[in-house]
Design a protein around this motif. Structure first.
Motif, PDB file in Angstrom:
ATOM      1  N   ALA A  62       0.914  -1.234   0.087  1.00 45.98           N
ATOM      2  CA  ALA A  62      -0.078  -0.173   0.114  1.00 45.98           C
ATOM      3  C   ALA A  62       0.880   1.075  -0.019  1.00 45.98           C
ATOM      4  O   ALA A  62       0.211   2.525   0.173  1.00 45.98           O
ATOM      5  N   VAL A  63       2.200   1.278  -0.134  1.00 48.55           N
ATOM      6  CA  VAL A  63       3.111   2.347   0.007  1.00 48.55           C
ATOM      7  C   VAL A  63       2.981   3.154  -1.260  1.00 48.55           C
ATOM      8  O   VAL A  63       2.706   4.495  -0.946  1.00 48.55           O
ATOM      9  N   ALA A  64       2.817   2.729  -2.239  1.00 48.71           N
ATOM     10  CA  ALA A  64       2.548   3.516  -3.573  1.00 48.71           C
ATOM     11  C   ALA A  64       1.209   4.044  -3.504  1.00 48.71           C
ATOM     12  O   ALA A  64       1.333   5.569  -3.750  1.00 48.71           O
ATOM     13  N   PRO A  65       0.037   3.570  -3.410  1.00 50.25           N
ATOM     14  CA  PRO A  65      -1.109   4.272  -3.407  1.00 50.25           C
ATOM     15  C   PRO A  65      -1.125   5.111  -2.505  1.00 50.25           C
ATOM     16  O   PRO A  65      -1.791   6.332  -2.615  1.00 50.25           O
ATOM     17  N   VAL A  66      -0.695   4.978  -1.268  1.00 51.94           N
ATOM     18  CA  VAL A  66      -0.873   5.838  -0.195  1.00 51.94           C
ATOM     19  C   VAL A  66      -0.015   7.133  -0.201  1.00 51.94           C
ATOM     20  O   VAL A  66      -0.575   8.315  -0.061  1.00 51.94           O
ATOM     21  N   CYS A  67       1.132   6.818  -0.988  1.00 54.12           N
ATOM     22  CA  CYS A  67       1.972   7.909  -1.100  1.00 54.12           C
ATOM     23  C   CYS A  67       1.409   8.885  -2.346  1.00 54.12           C
ATOM     24  O   CYS A  67       1.505  10.199  -2.391  1.00 54.12           O
ATOM     25  N   GLY A  68       1.083   8.062  -3.213  1.00 54.73           N
ATOM     26  CA  GLY A  68       0.497   8.909  -4.424  1.00 54.73           C
ATOM     27  C   GLY A  68      -0.793   9.868  -4.078  1.00 54.73           C
ATOM     28  O   GLY A  68      -1.062  10.847  -4.595  1.00 54.73           O
ATOM     29  N   GLY A  69      -1.889   9.321  -3.167  1.00 53.10           N
ATOM     30  CA  GLY A  69      -2.830   9.741  -2.827  1.00 53.10           C
ATOM     31  C   GLY A  69      -2.559  10.930  -1.846  1.00 53.10           C
ATOM     32  O   GLY A  69      -3.305  11.903  -2.025  1.00 53.10           O
ATOM     33  N   THR A  70      -1.405  10.809  -1.038  1.00 54.71           N
ATOM     34  CA  THR A  70      -1.328  11.954  -0.305  1.00 54.71           C
ATOM     35  C   THR A  70      -0.746  13.065  -0.972  1.00 54.71           C
ATOM     36  O   THR A  70      -1.030  14.347  -0.835  1.00 54.71           O
ATOM     37  N   ILE A  71       0.366  12.913  -1.866  1.00 53.50           N
ATOM     38  CA  ILE A  71       0.795  13.769  -2.906  1.00 53.50           C
ATOM     39  C   ILE A  71      -0.393  14.388  -3.945  1.00 53.50           C
ATOM     40  O   ILE A  71      -0.478  15.891  -3.812  1.00 53.50           O
ATOM     41  N   LEU A  72      -1.259  13.837  -4.219  1.00 52.48           N
ATOM     42  CA  LEU A  72      -2.280  14.361  -5.155  1.00 52.48           C
ATOM     43  C   LEU A  72      -3.351  15.162  -4.203  1.00 52.48           C
ATOM     44  O   LEU A  72      -3.537  16.313  -4.523  1.00 52.48           O
ATOM     45  N   VAL A  73      -3.737  14.663  -2.856  1.00 54.67           N
ATOM     46  CA  VAL A  73      -4.446  15.443  -1.870  1.00 54.67           C
ATOM     47  C   VAL A  73      -3.857  16.742  -1.602  1.00 54.67           C
ATOM     48  O   VAL A  73      -4.425  17.935  -1.524  1.00 54.67           O
ATOM     49  N   THR A  74      -2.629  17.027  -1.330  1.00 50.59           N
ATOM     50  CA  THR A  74      -1.886  18.008  -1.069  1.00 50.59           C
ATOM     51  C   THR A  74      -1.669  18.964  -2.123  1.00 50.59           C
ATOM     52  O   THR A  74      -1.768  20.150  -1.822  1.00 50.59           O
TER      53      THR A  74
ATOM     54  N   ILE B 143      -4.113  19.195  -4.749  1.00 51.49           N
ATOM     55  CA  ILE B 143      -5.536  19.860  -4.701  1.00 51.49           C
ATOM     56  C   ILE B 143      -5.615  20.880  -3.594  1.00 51.49           C
ATOM     57  O   ILE B 143      -6.305  22.084  -3.959  1.00 51.49           O
ATOM     58  N   CYS B 144      -5.141  20.627  -2.337  1.00 52.01           N
ATOM     59  CA  CYS B 144      -5.364  21.680  -1.427  1.00 52.01           C
ATOM     60  C   CYS B 144      -4.618  23.099  -1.671  1.00 52.01           C
ATOM     61  O   CYS B 144      -5.151  24.095  -1.350  1.00 52.01           O
ATOM     62  N   CYS B 145      -3.367  22.640  -2.179  1.00 55.09           N
ATOM     63  CA  CYS B 145      -2.527  23.940  -2.518  1.00 55.09           C
ATOM     64  C   CYS B 145      -3.197  24.773  -3.472  1.00 55.09           C
ATOM     65  O   CYS B 145      -3.343  26.049  -3.416  1.00 55.09           O
ATOM     66  N   VAL B 146      -3.824  24.205  -4.329  1.00 54.32           N
ATOM     67  CA  VAL B 146      -4.479  25.067  -5.687  1.00 54.32           C
ATOM     68  C   VAL B 146      -5.673  25.580  -5.011  1.00 54.32           C
ATOM     69  O   VAL B 146      -5.849  26.831  -5.180  1.00 54.32           O
TER      70      VAL B 146
ATOM     71  N   LYS C 145      -6.018  29.608  -5.063  1.00 54.37           N
ATOM     72  CA  LYS C 145      -7.212  30.344  -5.769  1.00 54.37           C
ATOM     73  C   LYS C 145      -7.870  31.199  -4.666  1.00 54.37           C
ATOM     74  O   LYS C 145      -8.635  32.364  -4.948  1.00 54.37           O
ATOM     75  N   HIS C 146      -8.240  30.843  -3.391  1.00 57.69           N
ATOM     76  CA  HIS C 146      -9.040  31.468  -2.514  1.00 57.69           C
ATOM     77  C   HIS C 146      -8.173  32.770  -2.065  1.00 57.69           C
ATOM     78  O   HIS C 146      -8.725  33.914  -1.999  1.00 57.69           O
ATOM     79  N   MET C 147      -7.084  32.464  -1.906  1.00 58.08           N
ATOM     80  CA  MET C 147      -6.090  33.854  -1.457  1.00 58.08           C
ATOM     81  C   MET C 147      -6.195  34.664  -2.696  1.00 58.08           C
ATOM     82  O   MET C 147      -5.967  35.964  -2.489  1.00 58.08           O
TER      83      MET C 147
END
Length: 243
Positions: free
Chosen positions: A214-226, A228-231, A235-237
Motif C-alpha cells: 500500500a506504500v505506492a497508492p498511499v504516497c500517491g494519494g497523499t501527494i495528490l490531495v496535498t 489539490i489543497c494547495c491549488v 485560488k482562495h487567496m
C-alpha cells in the motif's frame, strides 16, 4: 628455642592455609549446589506494544549465605526498555538496573540493534527463596511487509541467572564455560567473575506491521490531495487578495 618457635609459626601458617582452603572449597560447593537447584521462569503481561516481562527466580535458601544474584537480559532489536520510565518507577521496585548503553526510543527495529541490561535484586541477607522482577518493555515499529503479513514475531530469551560468592575464589573448580565477567554492582565501577545459568525457555511477542503493497497508492494519494489543497488555497487567496 628459635627453631622451636619457627616450627610453631610454620605449623600455624600451614593450618591457616588448610582451613582457608577448606572454607573456599565449602563456599564453592555451596555455590555449585545453588546453581544446580535454581530455576528461572518468564511470562508476559499486558498486550499490544506495551508489555511486561515478568521473571521469577526460585533459589535454594539453605545454601545462599554470602551469594550475590544478578540477572542478565539480552534484548532483541524489536523491543526496548525506557530508561526514563525505569527511573520514575525506582521507588516502586525492589531491584536496580544497569543499561549497557544508551537506548534510542525513536528508532525502528531495522535501524537499531539489541542491547543488554543488568538487573540487581535488592534484598537483605539471607536471600529469599523467590525473587520476582517485572520489567516494562515496548515494541518498536518494524518495516512494512510486502508478503501480506500483518504481524511479525519478536523472540525474547529468558535472562541468564548469574551468581557470585566473594568467598569462592577458585572458580576454576566450576565449569569454565559458565564463567562470565560482569559489573560487580549497579554502579559499574568494577567487574567480577560470575557463574551463569542459561535457561532454554523462549517467549515470542507479536507486533503489527504495515502493508508494504500500500506504500505506492498511499504516497500517491497523499501527494495528490496535498496538490489539490494547495491549488484550492491559492485560488482562495488570489480571489480575496490575501497577502
Amino acid at each position: 628455642m628459635y627453631f622451636a618457635l619457627l616450627s610453631v609459626l610454620v605449623c600455624l601458617s600451614t593450618c591457616h592455609s588448610l582451613v582457608k582452603k577448606d572454607e573456599n572449597q565449602d563456599h564453592c560447593g555451596l555455590l555449585r549446589q545453588c546453581l544446580e537447584a535454581s530455576t528461572v521462569s518468564v511470562e508476559l503481561g499486558k498486550t499490544g506494544f506495551h508489555r511486561e516481562v515478568i521473571t521469577t527466580v526460585e533459589l535454594r535458601p539453605d545454601v545462599l549465605g554470602g551469594i550475590r544474584v544478578l540477572l542478565l537480559y539480552r534484548w532483541p532489536s524489536g523491543v526496548y526498555v525506557d530508561p526514563y520510565e525505569l527511573a520514575s518507577l525506582s521507588s516502586q521496585r525492589d531491584w536496580q538496573v544497569l543499561l549497557e548503553s544508551s537506548v534510542d526510543l525513536e528508532l525502528p527495529a531495522h535501524k537499531t540493534s539489541g542491547f543488554l541490561t543488568y538487573v540487581y535484586p535488592s534484598y537483605i541477607e539471607p536471600i529469599p527463596g523467590f525473587l520476582k522482577v517485572t520489567i516494562p518493555v515496548h515494541g518498536r515499529y518494524h518495516e512494512p511487509s510486502f508478503s501480506g503479513k500483518t504481524f511479525t514475531s519478536v523472540s525474547i530469551e529468558p535472562p541468564e541467572l548469574l551468581l557470585r560468592s566473594e568467598k569462592c575464589t577458585q572458580l576454576n573448580r566450576l565449569d569454565l564455560h559458565n564463567i562470565l565477567d560482569a559489573p560487580c554492582t549497579v554502579s559499574n565501577s568494577s567487574t567480577c567473575s560470575w557463574v551463569k545459568i542459561h535457561h532454554q525457555q523462549e517467549l515470542s511477542l507479536q507486533f503489527p506491521v504495515g502493508d508494504g503493497s500500500a506504500v505506492a497508492p498511499v504516497c500517491g494519494g497523499t501527494i495528490l490531495v496535498t496538490m489539490i489543497c494547495c491549488v484550492a488555497l491559492s485560488k482562495h487567496m488570489w480571489k480575496h487578495q490575501i497577502v
